[in-house]
Design an enzyme around this catalytic site. Sequence first.
Site, PDB file in Angstrom:
ATOM      1  N   GLN B 261      87.390  12.774  68.984  1.00 11.04           N
ATOM      2  CA  GLN B 261      86.417  13.674  68.377  1.00 11.04           C
ATOM      3  C   GLN B 261      85.017  13.084  68.457  1.00 11.04           C
ATOM      4  O   GLN B 261      84.048  13.761  68.817  1.00 11.04           O
ATOM      5  CB  GLN B 261      86.783  13.920  66.906  1.00 11.04           C
ATOM      6  CG  GLN B 261      86.135  15.124  66.303  1.00 11.04           C
ATOM      7  CD  GLN B 261      86.465  16.379  67.106  1.00 11.04           C
ATOM      8  OE1 GLN B 261      85.565  17.078  67.528  1.00 11.04           O
ATOM      9  NE2 GLN B 261      87.728  16.651  67.355  1.00 11.04           N
ATOM     10  N   HIS B 330      89.660  20.758  63.106  1.00 11.53           N
ATOM     11  CA  HIS B 330      90.945  20.236  63.580  1.00 11.53           C
ATOM     12  C   HIS B 330      91.585  19.415  62.471  1.00 11.53           C
ATOM     13  O   HIS B 330      90.936  18.549  61.896  1.00 11.53           O
ATOM     14  CB  HIS B 330      90.754  19.300  64.784  1.00 11.53           C
ATOM     15  CG  HIS B 330      89.989  19.906  65.917  1.00 11.53           C
ATOM     16  ND1 HIS B 330      88.638  19.698  66.098  1.00 11.53           N
ATOM     17  CD2 HIS B 330      90.394  20.708  66.936  1.00 11.53           C
ATOM     18  CE1 HIS B 330      88.246  20.351  67.189  1.00 11.53           C
ATOM     19  NE2 HIS B 330      89.273  20.964  67.719  1.00 11.53           N
ATOM     20  N   HIS B 422      79.709  66.801  50.225  1.00 12.92           N
ATOM     21  CA  HIS B 422      81.032  66.198  50.427  1.00 12.92           C
ATOM     22  C   HIS B 422      82.108  67.044  49.740  1.00 12.92           C
ATOM     23  O   HIS B 422      83.154  67.332  50.318  1.00 12.92           O
ATOM     24  CB  HIS B 422      81.074  64.784  49.829  1.00 12.92           C
ATOM     25  CG  HIS B 422      80.418  63.734  50.674  1.00 12.92           C
ATOM     26  ND1 HIS B 422      79.064  63.665  50.864  1.00 12.92           N
ATOM     27  CD2 HIS B 422      80.941  62.688  51.372  1.00 12.92           C
ATOM     28  CE1 HIS B 422      78.783  62.613  51.651  1.00 12.92           C
ATOM     29  NE2 HIS B 422      79.903  62.008  51.966  1.00 12.92           N
TER      30      HIS B 422
END
Lengths: 431, 431
Positions: B261, B330, B422
Site C-alpha cells: 500500500q 482495503h 394532483h
Amino acid sequence: MKIKRLSSRAADFDAALTQLLAFEATADEKLEATVASILADVRQRGDEAVLEYTRKFDRLPLANAAAMELPREELRAAFDSLPAAQRSALEQAAQRVTDYHQKQVQTSWSYTDADGTMLGQQVTPLDRVGLYVPGGKAAYPSSVLMNALPAKVAGVDELIMVVPTPDGVKNQLVLAAAHLSGVDRVFTIGGAQAVAAMAYGTASIPRVDKIVGPGNAYVASAKRRVFGACGIDMIAGPSEILVICDGKTNPDWIAMDLFSQAEHDELAQAILLSPDAEFIERVAQSADHLLDQMPRKEIIRTALENRGALIHVADMEEACAIANRIAPEHLELSVEDPQAWLPKLKHAGAIFMGRYTSESLGDYCAGPNHVLPTSGTARFSSPLGVYDFQKRSSLIQVSPQGAQKLGAIASELAFGEGLQAHAQSALFRKG
Amino acid sequence: MKIKRLSSRAADFDAALTQLLAFEATADEKLEATVASILADVRQRGDEAVLEYTRKFDRLPLANAAAMELPREELRAAFDSLPAAQRSALEQAAQRVTDYHQKQVQTSWSYTDADGTMLGQQVTPLDRVGLYVPGGKAAYPSSVLMNALPAKVAGVDELIMVVPTPDGVKNQLVLAAAHLSGVDRVFTIGGAQAVAAMAYGTASIPRVDKIVGPGNAYVASAKRRVFGACGIDMIAGPSEILVICDGKTNPDWIAMDLFSQAEHDELAQAILLSPDAEFIERVAQSADHLLDQMPRKEIIRTALENRGALIHVADMEEACAIANRIAPEHLELSVEDPQAWLPKLKHAGAIFMGRYTSESLGDYCAGPNHVLPTSGTARFSSPLGVYDFQKRSSLIQVSPQGAQKLGAIASELAFGEGLQAHAQSALFRKG
C-alpha cells in the site's frame, strides 16, 4: 394561456428543443460564501453555532441544545390527531410504498471457484441516515414517507430527521408522517446549519452517514459541500413531466396531468408529445377551460407559458426517440398498448403506463418512489431506493491452492506496472 | 524505519486515532479557477480548445481534430506485441474480473397486485461511458481492466477512453489493456480539457453519460464540476490498507502487505491492528529488514513514517470495532477463521480474508474490482461495479380497478398538501 407549439417537422426543431430544455441553476457567489462560513462555524462550535443560527434565521428562542429535539410523544400525538380519512390514506400509502421497496432489498452473495477461492459481496445497511425536510409551504408528508421508508426497509439503524419550524410553527402532517415512517429522532433545525450538524455531528446531534431529502438553495449548496464527509442523494432540479399521448385519452385528463406538474413551481416543466395535431389543440382548449378552477392557477400559467410545450411529432417511434433525448423525470405513456413501446424507452425516472396511470397516483401511493432524477440525469441515475441505503464490501478468500495461480498472474502484472512490493506480497503467498 | 506505535489502552488513544486518520485535500483556488476556465472554453469552442490545450500542456503537435483519435489497429498491435507471459496474465485477469462482475448484473423486475396494477423497475445500461486513464507513471493497465470491464458487462453501447500522451509517449500496456477490454474509441487527450470534451461533447469527441477513472487534481476538480452534465464515479483520496492480524501470519508477509500500500505514494496509509504486542515488533523488524530490497523504498518509508501505524488492541472484538470506525478501503483479515469475524465487520471497501489473501491478489486478478471507496466513505459507498453502469426506471401501470382505490388515497393526500391539480388528476381516473 399561450403554451408554445412545436413541430418535429420544423427545420429549427432541434435547436428549439435544445432551448426549451436548457436550464442552468445560476451560481450565487454570496450564497456560496454564506454556506461555507456556516458549515465551518458549525463544525468548529457545534451546538452553540446551530442554536445561534436557528434563533436568528428561524426566530426560534431555544433555551438550550436539548430543546432542539422534539419528544417522540409529540410525533405520535400529531399522528393520532389526524382526521380519520387522512390518517387512513397516509397508512395505505405507507404500506404500498413499503411493499414495493421490499422488492429492492439486495442481499449478500458469494461463490467458490474450482480451486477453493471464495469471492462475493457483503451487503449491509448504512448505520445512520439524516433526512432533511423543508419547513413552510413546501413541506410534504408524502416526501417524508418516500425518503424515510426505503431507509427503514434497508435496515438503517437510526433515522434522524431535521425540519425547521420558523417562528415555532410546526407542520402536523409532517410530524405524523415521521411517526408513521418510524423516524427515530426529530430536531427542529434547518438550513445549512442543520446539514452541517448532521454531516459533522455535534454534542446533541449525531453524525450521520448519508443525508437525503429536498431543500432550498442553501440546503442544496450545503449538501454538495459536505459530500465526502457523508453521502448525499441527488441534488434535484425543477420537476418535469413528459406526456406521450396517441390522441385517444380524454384531453381534460392530459391537461390536468400537465397542470399537476406545473403547479409545483414556476420553473416546473410540462411537455406533451403527440402525433395527433388536432388532439394537441383539444388539450390546449381543455387547459384554458380548466385553469380557472385551480387555486394555484398563476403558478400553473407561468410554468406552462414559460417552460411548457405541446409538440407535434411524426409518429410514436419519433415520440420515443425524443423522450430518450429528454430523459424526463416523469414520463406518461398515455397510449393503448404501453407495453409495446416500453422497450424503446431507455431514459426516464419513472414511466407511467396507460391512460389510468396519472403521475399523481405514483407521486403518493402506487408504491414506487417519487424522488426521481431530474434535468436529464435519468441518462445515468435512478429513482431513490433501498439500494441508496445499502452498500457493499467485496469479499475475497483465496485458498492456498488458488494463491499459486493468482500469485503468478498478479506478480507478472505488478512487475509490469513497476510495483515490486505488490509483486512480492503475491509471491510470498505463491510459495 | 520509525513507524508509529499506538495502544488502544492509552488514555489518549481516541484522539491519537482521529489525528492519524485526519486527511483533508486542500482546496487550491488557482487550480479551481484554471479548471473552471478550461471547462468553459471547451464547452464553447469544442475541438479547437481541446487541440490548443493538448498542444500546450502535452506538447503534442496534433495536425487536426481527427489526429486525436488512435486507430483501433494500434491498440491491437500493442496487445499482439506483448511478451507472451504478460499477455497471458492480462487475459487471465480480464477473464476472472469479467466472471466476477457478471454476478452483479441487475435485471428488470415487476409484479402485478390483486387489482391488476403492475409495478416494477426497468433496468437498462448507460448508452455511452468515458474512461479517463492518466498518462505517465501512474498509468496502470489493471486500472483499464477494472474500469472498462464492468461497463462492458453492463452492456454499455460505447466505451470511450481518453489517455494523455505527453510528448507523444504512449504506454503500450495501457493500449493493450484497452484492446483486451473492448474499449471502442481512444483519444490521446487528458486533463480538464479531456473531461470537458467527454462531458459536453465536441464535433470529434462524443458526449458521454458518465465519466469514470482516476486522475490528478485537475481531473478530479473537472469531474466534480461536470457532475450533473454527466455522471461521475467517486473522487478517490489516498489509498489505504488496514490489516487485522491475530499474530500467527508470517510477519514478513504482513510487512510486505503494508509496503504494497505504502509504495503507491507518500500519502498512502497502512495500519496494522493486532492483539499480539510481540508480533507487532516482529512485523516492524521485518519491515526494517525488507525495506532495502524495495525499488520504491523512499516512498514506502515516507508513507509508513508519516501516515502508518502499528496498533496494539485488546482483542479481536476491539480490532473489528476499530476497523468499523476507520471504514478502510482495503481490510485484510489475516486470521485463522476469517468467516467467524466477518459478521462483525460493517464498513470496508473490500475484505481480504485469511492468510493467503494478500491485497495485491485482489488488486490484479482475483475478480472483484480494485476501485474502492477511500477516506472512510465505505460507510456509505461501494466498490465500482456493474451497478454503476446500469440505471433504473420505475414502472407503474395502474388498472382501471386500481385507479379507484389509488385515486381515493392520492386525492386525499394531495388535498392535504394543497396540490389541487394532483388531486383532480387522480380523481379523473377514479371516475
